[in-house]
Write a protein that holds these residues in place. Structure first.
Motif, mmCIF file in Angstrom:
data_model
loop_
_atom_site.group_PDB
_atom_site.id
_atom_site.type_symbol
_atom_site.label_atom_id
_atom_site.label_comp_id
_atom_site.label_asym_id
_atom_site.label_seq_id
_atom_site.Cartn_x
_atom_site.Cartn_y
_atom_site.Cartn_z
ATOM 1 N N ASP A 296 0.828 -1.208 0.000
ATOM 2 C CA ASP A 296 0.000 0.000 0.000
ATOM 3 C C ASP A 296 0.860 1.255 0.000
ATOM 4 O O ASP A 296 0.389 2.339 -0.345
ATOM 5 N N PHE A 297 2.133 1.110 0.379
ATOM 6 C CA PHE A 297 2.982 2.292 0.532
ATOM 7 C C PHE A 297 4.076 2.369 -0.532
ATOM 8 O O PHE A 297 5.170 2.855 -0.276
ATOM 9 N N THR A 298 3.773 1.893 -1.725
ATOM 10 C CA THR A 298 4.744 1.991 -2.811
ATOM 11 C C THR A 298 4.735 3.372 -3.454
ATOM 12 O O THR A 298 5.656 3.726 -4.175
ATOM 13 N N GLU A 299 3.687 4.156 -3.204
ATOM 14 C CA GLU A 299 3.593 5.503 -3.767
ATOM 15 C C GLU A 299 3.606 6.537 -2.640
ATOM 16 O O GLU A 299 2.976 6.336 -1.592
ATOM 17 N N ALA A 300 4.303 7.640 -2.870
ATOM 18 C CA ALA A 300 4.447 8.683 -1.844
ATOM 19 C C ALA A 300 3.092 9.252 -1.437
ATOM 20 O O ALA A 300 2.883 9.600 -0.273
ATOM 21 N N THR A 301 2.168 9.347 -2.383
ATOM 22 C CA THR A 301 0.857 9.926 -2.064
ATOM 23 C C THR A 301 0.114 9.110 -1.019
ATOM 24 O O THR A 301 -0.651 9.667 -0.231
ATOM 25 N N ARG A 302 0.357 7.801 -0.990
ATOM 26 C CA ARG A 302 -0.337 6.955 -0.016
ATOM 27 C C ARG A 302 0.144 7.266 1.405
ATOM 28 O O ARG A 302 -0.624 7.166 2.357
ATOM 29 N N VAL A 303 1.396 7.647 1.535
ATOM 30 C CA VAL A 303 1.910 8.014 2.860
ATOM 31 C C VAL A 303 1.198 9.276 3.337
ATOM 32 O O VAL A 303 0.707 9.342 4.476
ATOM 33 N N ASP A 304 1.114 10.291 2.473
ATOM 34 C CA ASP A 304 0.440 11.542 2.830
ATOM 35 C C ASP A 304 -1.038 11.295 3.156
ATOM 36 O O ASP A 304 -1.564 11.848 4.129
#
Length: 227
Positions: free
Chosen positions: A165-173
């Protein structure tokens, strides 16, 4: 020139785990002590220790007289675990809304303030640990140790896809913002609103992780056929 030190069971365990989670070792693939011993330049003993640890954590299946196999990913079973996770998290929120002190909620909210989101995405395992820590903190705040224990067990079963789920920076935000909003509703003691937000958060996370998992599995099948 000094010789390179032999890999320890812990080193082998970490490398094999990374290979499994990254699908370098394909789900269902057979691994042998002899092949891995040659690969890592060690005897079979540290390899066996690493394999036993991975099997105990559910990443491998040891079949008598057949060998070790990377655990298959069954999306339907993953879906069932997510169903159980949702039920547990909904109940945890209900209880936390009654039992969790404001001070604890505010402390957690400060950690998950969107302004605290890292500028550079942390390693996936780091972010998964933080995310699981948030959900386990709410379960602990619910005051039901049995519920928290079941949630921890479910998290272990879905870990292999959840990390994606956290392969993209936007998911962290988005995760920081979604966690923070849930905590604001808890501070207001609005369990229904918190549950709606939590349900949306978990389903979004599950959909992203499962989509990436299926894509990676498909890519690995293509590579395997090309060999």
């Amino acid at each position: 020139m000094p010789s390179r030190p032999a890999a320890s069971p812990r080193d082998i365990y970490r490398q094999l785990k990374d290979m499994i989670l990254g699908f370098s070792l394909y789900p269902g693939a057979r691994v042998t002590e002899n092949e891995l011993a040659v690969r890592f330049g060690v005897s079979r003993t540290p390899v066996r220790e690493a394999l036993q640890r991975l099997a105990a954590e559910g990443y491998l299946t040891i079949r008598p007289k057949q060998g070790c196999f990377v655990r298959d990913i069954d999306i339907e079973t993953i879906n069932h675990y997510y169903d159980v996770r949702i039920a547990l998290e909904m109940r945890a929120l209900e209880l936390a809304c009654v039992s969790m002190p404001d001070s604890q909620i505010k402390k957690l909210a400060a950690v998950w303030n969107p302004q605290q989101a890292p500028k550079q995405p942390p390693p996936m395992e780091t972010m998964v640990a933080r995310d699981e820590g948030f959900h386990m903190a709410l379960a602990a705040g619910a005051g039901n140790s049995v519920l928290a224990g079941y949630l921890k067990d479910v998290n272990e079963h879905i870990h292999i896809v959840r990390r994606l789920d956290f392969t993209e920076a936007t998911r962290v935000d988005h995760t920081y913002a979604e966690h923070h909003e849930i905590l604001q509703r808890l501070l207001e003691r609005d369990a229904d609103a918190a549950k709606i937000l939590m349900l949306r958060h978990i389903r979004k996370s599950a959909d992203v992780a499962k989509a990436i998992t299926l894509t990676q599995l498909a890519q690995q099948r293509i590579r395997a056929r090309a060999k």
